[in-house]
Write a protein that holds these residues in place. Sequence first.
Motif, PDB file in Angstrom:
ATOM      1  N   ALA A   1       0.836  -1.204   0.000  1.00 21.14           N
ATOM      2  CA  ALA A   1       0.000   0.000   0.000  1.00 21.14           C
ATOM      3  C   ALA A   1       0.871   1.254   0.000  1.00 21.14           C
ATOM      4  CB  ALA A   1      -0.927  -0.003   1.208  1.00 21.14           C
ATOM      5  N   THR A   2       1.974   1.221   0.716  1.00 24.86           N
ATOM      6  CA  THR A   2       2.880   2.367   0.747  1.00 24.86           C
ATOM      7  C   THR A   2       3.458   2.634  -0.633  1.00 24.86           C
ATOM      8  OG1 THR A   2       3.462   1.910   3.054  1.00 24.86           O
ATOM      9  CG2 THR A   2       4.970   3.306   1.806  1.00 24.86           C
ATOM     10  N   ARG A   3       3.839   1.578  -1.330  1.00 24.02           N
ATOM     11  CA  ARG A   3       4.399   1.751  -2.678  1.00 24.02           C
ATOM     12  C   ARG A   3       3.362   2.314  -3.638  1.00 24.02           C
ATOM     13  NH1 ARG A   3       6.997  -4.271  -2.536  1.00 24.02           N
ATOM     14  NH2 ARG A   3       8.742  -3.820  -1.121  1.00 24.02           N
ATOM     15  N   LEU A   4       2.148   1.779  -3.573  1.00 25.29           N
ATOM     16  CA  LEU A   4       1.097   2.264  -4.467  1.00 25.29           C
ATOM     17  C   LEU A   4       0.746   3.713  -4.153  1.00 25.29           C
ATOM     18  CD1 LEU A   4      -1.171  -0.912  -4.468  1.00 25.29           C
ATOM     19  CD2 LEU A   4       0.076   0.012  -6.437  1.00 25.29           C
ATOM     20  N   ALA A   5       0.654   4.049  -2.869  1.00 19.53           N
ATOM     21  CA  ALA A   5       0.357   5.431  -2.485  1.00 19.53           C
ATOM     22  C   ALA A   5       1.460   6.369  -2.941  1.00 19.53           C
ATOM     23  CB  ALA A   5       0.164   5.523  -0.976  1.00 19.53           C
ATOM     24  N   LEU A   6       2.700   5.899  -2.913  1.00 20.12           N
ATOM     25  CA  LEU A   6       3.818   6.716  -3.378  1.00 20.12           C
ATOM     26  C   LEU A   6       3.713   6.972  -4.879  1.00 20.12           C
ATOM     27  CD1 LEU A   6       6.535   8.115  -2.897  1.00 20.12           C
ATOM     28  CD2 LEU A   6       7.650   5.890  -3.250  1.00 20.12           C
ATOM     29  N   VAL A   7       3.354   5.947  -5.640  1.00 21.76           N
ATOM     30  CA  VAL A   7       3.188   6.115  -7.093  1.00 21.76           C
ATOM     31  C   VAL A   7       2.106   7.153  -7.380  1.00 21.76           C
ATOM     32  CG1 VAL A   7       2.447   4.970  -9.218  1.00 21.76           C
ATOM     33  CG2 VAL A   7       4.027   3.812  -7.666  1.00 21.76           C
ATOM     34  N   ILE A   8       0.986   7.064  -6.655  1.00 18.18           N
ATOM     35  CA  ILE A   8      -0.091   8.039  -6.840  1.00 18.18           C
ATOM     36  C   ILE A   8       0.410   9.441  -6.508  1.00 18.18           C
ATOM     37  CG2 ILE A   8      -2.366   8.781  -6.027  1.00 18.18           C
ATOM     38  CD1 ILE A   8      -2.874   5.757  -5.390  1.00 18.18           C
ATOM     39  N   GLY A   9       1.119   9.558  -5.384  1.00 19.63           N
ATOM     40  CA  GLY A   9       1.632  10.855  -4.973  1.00 19.63           C
ATOM     41  C   GLY A   9       2.596  11.447  -5.983  1.00 19.63           C
ATOM     42  N   LEU A  10       3.452  10.632  -6.571  1.00 19.29           N
ATOM     43  CA  LEU A  10       4.392  11.125  -7.582  1.00 19.29           C
ATOM     44  C   LEU A  10       3.679  11.481  -8.879  1.00 19.29           C
ATOM     45  CD1 LEU A  10       7.385   8.648  -7.062  1.00 19.29           C
ATOM     46  CD2 LEU A  10       7.217  11.029  -6.307  1.00 19.29           C
TER      47      LEU A  10
END
Length: 311
Positions: free
Chosen positions: A96-105
Amino acid sequence: MGRTLLDGLARFLWPLAVANLLANIGIVVTGAAVRLTGSGLGCPTWPRCTDASYVAHGELGMHGAIEFGNRLLTFVLAAVAVLCFLAALGARHRRATRLALVIGLGIPLQAVLGGITVLTDLNPWVVAGHFLLSMAIIMVCVALLDELRSPTRGLAPSLPRALAWATFASGWVVLYLGTVVTGAGPHAGDTDSPRNGLDPATVSQAHAISVYVLVALTVALLVVARRGGHHWLARVTALVLLIEVLQGVLGWVQYWLDLPVGLVALHMLGAGLLAAGLARIALAVLPHRGSDEARADGVRQTHAATRIAPS
């Protein structure tokens, strides 16, 4: 103190993930409103609104206010994305952290691409890229939701898996050709903006054919899923089929009525929902087991962040 704040945010991971999806679909609709009101160059430069000001002023009129308002919404998206990322960190939820980071970027990347569309006077091919990036971000938002709350399932057999990915690929063709139709049509976002030079009737027909192919593949997937007893895949596919049919009907109606702005805006909303549905289909044939999700520190968790129950 920092850890306490993250732990507190972890409780809101699910609603923040939902907010991520809704916000990214919403900005597609507001972006359509900018284009449909002819406000695409209401702020004629970027990152400033004008050469002398970062904000719109009275001389820019309604178009400047609409375009600047849409730019401000980017900060809302960024705030939601950052909070979601911090909540995933607090939950110690690695994927979830990785996916949220992709969205944020993706949010600042989308802002930069939006700026390029302004600097190129709303070049239709650049505008298409701006739209398709939004579709990709929406799909990642759905992947985050699937990671957090989705039935435990195994890898689907080869036939439904192949049909699901063919549907997903066909859907991307539909979305891309939709941007080509838009680039040939009358709603450029500004009276002086260029068009792609293609014949609107011809590209509309190509777009319609791609929709027929997508619907046929979705029907085939639904039949296979139901006959194979893949209940979750069948439910997801049935919902996406409904979206496709409604979107197709709306597309034909707006075409025959010479593209009234209200229907075009609804069609853009449908595109966002379709992108979300396509991602859901692609994910539904992949394995998912909530109890196997590991925290960032490697400790296996069952319900700490996902609260997933097998189905």
